[in-house]
Design an enzyme around this catalytic site. Structure first.
Site, PDB file in Angstrom:
ATOM      1  N   PRO A 127       0.819  -1.225   0.000  1.00  0.00           N
ATOM      2  CA  PRO A 127       0.000   0.000   0.000  1.00  0.00           C
ATOM      3  C   PRO A 127       0.851   1.273   0.000  1.00  0.00           C
ATOM      4  CG  PRO A 127      -0.958  -1.609   1.492  1.00  0.00           C
ATOM      5  CD  PRO A 127       0.335  -2.207   0.985  1.00  0.00           C
ATOM      6  N   PHE A 155      -1.880  -5.366  -5.023  1.00  0.00           N
ATOM      7  CA  PHE A 155      -1.829  -5.512  -6.489  1.00  0.00           C
ATOM      8  C   PHE A 155      -1.017  -6.745  -6.897  1.00  0.00           C
ATOM      9  CE2 PHE A 155      -2.336  -0.672  -6.620  1.00  0.00           C
ATOM     10  CZ  PHE A 155      -3.676  -0.743  -6.955  1.00  0.00           C
ATOM     11  N   ARG A 265     -16.787  -1.168 -43.713  1.00  0.00           N
ATOM     12  CA  ARG A 265     -17.722  -0.102 -43.358  1.00  0.00           C
ATOM     13  C   ARG A 265     -17.826   0.925 -44.491  1.00  0.00           C
ATOM     14  NH1 ARG A 265     -22.149   1.486 -40.601  1.00  0.00           N
ATOM     15  NH2 ARG A 265     -21.990   3.657 -39.888  1.00  0.00           N
ATOM     16  N   GLN A 276      -8.596   9.316 -46.536  1.00  0.00           N
ATOM     17  CA  GLN A 276      -7.208   9.454 -46.061  1.00  0.00           C
ATOM     18  C   GLN A 276      -7.163   9.579 -44.528  1.00  0.00           C
ATOM     19  OE1 GLN A 276      -4.738  12.984 -47.053  1.00  0.00           O
ATOM     20  NE2 GLN A 276      -3.739  11.575 -48.459  1.00  0.00           N
ATOM     21  N   GLY A 337     -15.597   3.930 -34.866  1.00  0.00           N
ATOM     22  CA  GLY A 337     -16.699   4.832 -34.526  1.00  0.00           C
ATOM     23  C   GLY A 337     -17.454   4.309 -33.313  1.00  0.00           C
ATOM     24  N   GLY A 338     -18.789   4.462 -33.344  1.00  0.00           N
ATOM     25  CA  GLY A 338     -19.618   4.037 -32.209  1.00  0.00           C
ATOM     26  C   GLY A 338     -19.465   2.564 -31.898  1.00  0.00           C
ATOM     27  N   GLU A 361       4.959  -3.173 -13.406  1.00  0.00           N
ATOM     28  CA  GLU A 361       6.404  -3.444 -13.623  1.00  0.00           C
ATOM     29  C   GLU A 361       7.165  -2.149 -13.906  1.00  0.00           C
ATOM     30  OE1 GLU A 361       7.732  -6.985 -15.547  1.00  0.00           O
ATOM     31  OE2 GLU A 361       5.734  -7.862 -15.328  1.00  0.00           O
TER      32      GLU A 361
HETATM   33  C1  LIG Z   1      -2.742  -4.662 -13.218  1.00  0.00           C
HETATM   34  C2  LIG Z   1      -1.631  -4.563 -12.243  1.00  0.00           C
HETATM   35  C3  LIG Z   1      -0.934  -5.705 -11.895  1.00  0.00           C
HETATM   36  C4  LIG Z   1       0.103  -5.651 -10.961  1.00  0.00           C
HETATM   37  N1  LIG Z   1       0.736  -6.802 -10.567  1.00  0.00           N
HETATM   38  C5  LIG Z   1       1.682  -6.755  -9.602  1.00  0.00           C
HETATM   39  C6  LIG Z   1       2.279  -7.963  -9.091  1.00  0.00           C
HETATM   40  O1  LIG Z   1       1.943  -9.061  -9.528  1.00  0.00           O
HETATM   41  N2  LIG Z   1       3.199  -7.857  -8.111  1.00  0.00           N
HETATM   42  C7  LIG Z   1       3.593  -6.675  -7.596  1.00  0.00           C
HETATM   43  O2  LIG Z   1       4.430  -6.643  -6.711  1.00  0.00           O
HETATM   44  N3  LIG Z   1       3.041  -5.507  -8.036  1.00  0.00           N
HETATM   45  C8  LIG Z   1       2.101  -5.529  -9.028  1.00  0.00           C
HETATM   46  N4  LIG Z   1       1.504  -4.355  -9.469  1.00  0.00           N
HETATM   47  C9  LIG Z   1       1.897  -3.103  -8.862  1.00  0.00           C
HETATM   48  C10 LIG Z   1       2.608  -2.174  -9.823  1.00  0.00           C
HETATM   49  O3  LIG Z   1       3.900  -2.620 -10.099  1.00  0.00           O
HETATM   50  C11 LIG Z   1       2.532  -0.765  -9.229  1.00  0.00           C
HETATM   51  O4  LIG Z   1       1.176  -0.360  -9.338  1.00  0.00           O
HETATM   52  C12 LIG Z   1       3.444   0.225  -9.932  1.00  0.00           C
HETATM   53  O5  LIG Z   1       4.791  -0.062  -9.671  1.00  0.00           O
HETATM   54  C13 LIG Z   1       3.141   1.654  -9.495  1.00  0.00           C
HETATM   55  O6  LIG Z   1       3.053   1.766  -8.118  1.00  0.00           O
HETATM   56  P1  LIG Z   1       1.786   2.522  -7.478  1.00  0.00           P
HETATM   57  O7  LIG Z   1       0.548   1.952  -8.056  1.00  0.00           O
HETATM   58  O8  LIG Z   1       1.920   2.495  -5.999  1.00  0.00           O
HETATM   59  O9  LIG Z   1       1.885   4.009  -7.989  1.00  0.00           O
HETATM   60  P2  LIG Z   1       2.822   5.162  -7.358  1.00  0.00           P
HETATM   61  O10 LIG Z   1       4.206   4.676  -7.176  1.00  0.00           O
HETATM   62  O11 LIG Z   1       2.123   5.735  -6.161  1.00  0.00           O
HETATM   63  O12 LIG Z   1       2.824   6.222  -8.531  1.00  0.00           O
HETATM   64  C14 LIG Z   1       1.732   7.129  -8.742  1.00  0.00           C
HETATM   65  C15 LIG Z   1       2.176   8.079  -9.870  1.00  0.00           C
HETATM   66  O13 LIG Z   1       3.348   8.815  -9.459  1.00  0.00           O
HETATM   67  C16 LIG Z   1       4.378   8.632 -10.418  1.00  0.00           C
HETATM   68  N5  LIG Z   1       5.673   8.608  -9.753  1.00  0.00           N
HETATM   69  C17 LIG Z   1       6.032   7.940  -8.631  1.00  0.00           C
HETATM   70  N6  LIG Z   1       7.306   8.159  -8.347  1.00  0.00           N
HETATM   71  C18 LIG Z   1       7.800   8.970  -9.326  1.00  0.00           C
HETATM   72  C19 LIG Z   1       9.070   9.553  -9.612  1.00  0.00           C
HETATM   73  N7  LIG Z   1      10.135   9.320  -8.832  1.00  0.00           N
HETATM   74  N8  LIG Z   1       9.190  10.343 -10.715  1.00  0.00           N
HETATM   75  C20 LIG Z   1       8.129  10.557 -11.527  1.00  0.00           C
HETATM   76  N9  LIG Z   1       6.896  10.053 -11.302  1.00  0.00           N
HETATM   77  C21 LIG Z   1       6.742   9.245 -10.222  1.00  0.00           C
HETATM   78  C22 LIG Z   1       4.073   7.302 -11.080  1.00  0.00           C
HETATM   79  O14 LIG Z   1       4.693   7.205 -12.361  1.00  0.00           O
HETATM   80  C23 LIG Z   1       2.559   7.353 -11.161  1.00  0.00           C
HETATM   81  O15 LIG Z   1       2.167   8.085 -12.273  1.00  0.00           O
HETATM   82  C24 LIG Z   1       0.460  -4.406 -10.394  1.00  0.00           C
HETATM   83  C25 LIG Z   1      -0.248  -3.254 -10.759  1.00  0.00           C
HETATM   84  C26 LIG Z   1      -1.279  -3.320 -11.665  1.00  0.00           C
HETATM   85  C27 LIG Z   1      -2.038  -2.066 -12.018  1.00  0.00           C
END
Ligand SMILES: Cc1cc2nc3c(=O)[nH]c(=O)nc-3n(C[C@H](O)[C@H](O)[C@H](O)COP(=O)(O)OP(=O)(O)OC[C@H]3O[C@@H](n4cnc5c(N)ncnc54)[C@H](O)[C@@H]3O)c2cc1C
Length: 380
Positions: A127, A155, A265, A276, A337-338, A361
């Site tokens: 979290p 996640f 379509r 184009q 489109g729609g 990732e």
């Molecule tokens: C569909 C899905 C599957 C996933 N599966 C896994 C899994 O199997 N195992 C696992 O461990 N994790 C998993 N994740 C977690 C995922 O890797 C994280 O959601 C991701 O690394 C981003 O972390 P966060 O969601 O906490 O966003 P945050 O880190 O809170 O980022 C929020 C925003 O701030 C930006 N930000 C943060 N720090 C910086 C910086 N230094 N410079 C610029 N911008 C920044 C980010 O780019 C983003 O736009 C999954 C996520 C999703 C959505």
């Protein structure tokens, strides 16, 4: 670009494409939206031969190959994204054991993962720790023959269905207060709970885990104490380029559907492909897709040759391919489109499925940080 692939890799690519169209597509139609990995999908993937390139031959695989991991994901992601997620997680949860497992661990876990008899997962995010892995709060404390783990992982893909996983937790010492270590955990160990089945915009088995005094035997420590951060990053280095491959597969499906639709379509008395304004969208998709393909294959070839530049190329490929695929799929909806925004349309589904690839990732922004760091570090 195909000329860069060996005859064996091209044969594997053809095998993956045949599997995707003949076996996976009908199953996708039958299973539809799912938030777990049903037995039929498990069996179908286990029998597909697509797990092979994730594992060395000595442990039941066909030999680790980044190129083939990418070819497999490219072939199936545009057909059935949940199957792609399951395949990817087998790599994310299996590769740390390939890299850091001792002989007992490799023998115990890898053949079953390679055969698809067990599903695994990769537990890094929390979290309060997404992009910033150093903010991980989950801790392991040594207690006799065990480590006791407390904390939460958010996640986690495959989380509901996985039989086991690799978890990265803090094992602080006076010298290294932020040290991370990796552990192999197995479902059924008391203290491992699925606390929240997270519902995403598109089908995905994804959960939040709670670890409440999870007792893990010491023999499940993966690699040295304090070796977890390096192991997590090495794993992501391999799998990141394959996220680009999955995006590529989704973009290609969107382009093919758009070409078919634009040919059939009729508006203003002619096929819309003759306008184009529409045909240029198809051309732009083709450019985005070919560039993405080049970058993904190049990164994978470098990885298989142990080229030190593979890590940089992996981030470049992931960033470009996921952003390009999002553009393509958005344009595909425009061409339809729609009909493109009708629930159940292929391009509507792809629009929802592609979005998380720009986040997981390592977000696009984090890829830019990695790429810039590589450039700045390079000697003149
Ligand atoms: C569909 C899905 C599957 C996933 N599966 C896994 C899994 O199997 N195992 C696992 O461990 N994790 C998993 N994740 C977690 C995922 O890797 C994280 O959601 C991701 O690394 C981003 O972390 P966060 O969601 O906490 O966003 P945050 O880190 O809170 O980022 C929020 C925003 O701030 C930006 N930000 C943060 N720090 C910086 C910086 N230094 N410079 C610029 N911008 C920044 C980010 O780019 C983003 O736009 C999954 C996520 C999703 C959505």
């Amino acid at each position: 670009m195909h000329s860069l692939l060996s005859q064996e890799d091209l044969a594997f690519k053809a095998h993956c494409e045949a599997f995707a169209s003949q076996t996976l597509a009908p199953l996708a139609k039958k299973l539809g939206d799912i938030n777990d990995v049903p037995q039929e999908l498990r069996t179908c993937l286990a029998e597909s031969g697509l797990y092979g390139p994730l594992f060395p031959e000595a442990y039941g695989g066909t030999g680790l190959s980044a190129v083939r991991i990418c070819l497999a994901r490219e072939a199936i992601a545009g057909v059935y994204a949940p199957a792609d997620t399951t395949l990817a997680m087998q790599g994310l949860g299996g590769y740390p054991i390939v890299l850091a497992g001792n002989e007992d661990q490799k023998k115990k876990y890898l053949p079953k993962l390679a055969a698809g008899q067990r599903l695994t997962t990769f537990c890094l995010t929390e979290p309060e720790a997404g992009s910033d892995v150093s903010a991980i709060q989950t801790r392991a404390v040594a207690d006799g023959d065990h480590f006791v783990i407390n904390g939460r992982k958010r996640f986690i893909s495959n989380g509901f269905s996985a039989d086991m996983g690799v978890v990265f937790v803090k094992t602080p010492t006076a010298e290294k207060p932020n040290a991370l270590s990796a552990f192999i955990i197995e479902k059924g160990m008391p203290g491992w709970n699925v606390d929240w089945r997270i519902e995403l915009m598109a089908s995905h088995d994804i959960v939040e885990f709670e670890f409440n005094n999870l007792r893990v035997p010491k023999e499940n420590l993966l690699g040295p104490v304090g070796g977890g951060f390096k192991l997590a990053m090495q794993t992501l280095d391999l799998m990141r380029m394959s996220v680009g491959a999955a995006a590529l597969g989704m973009a290609r499906t969107a382009m093919e559907r758009s070409i078919q639709y634009a040919r059939k379509r009729v508006q203003f008395g002619q096929q819309i492909s003759k306008f184009q304004g529409v045909s240029f969208k198809l051309a732009e998709m083709a450019v985005d897709i070919e560039a993405a393909q080049c970058l993904v294959y190049l990164a994978a070839i470098k990885k298989d040759r142990s080229d030190p530049a593979a890590s940089l190329s992996s981030s470049i490929a992931k960033l470009h391919a996921t952003e390009a695929a999002f553009r393509c799929i958005d344009q595909a909806i425009q061409v339809h489109g729609g009909m493109g925004v009708v629930k159940g349309a292929v391009v509507e589904r792809l629009y929802r499925e592609i979005r998380p690839l720009r986040v997981y990732e390592g977000t696009t922004e984090i890829q830019k940080l990695i790429i810039a760091n590589h450039l700045i570090k390079q000697p003149k």
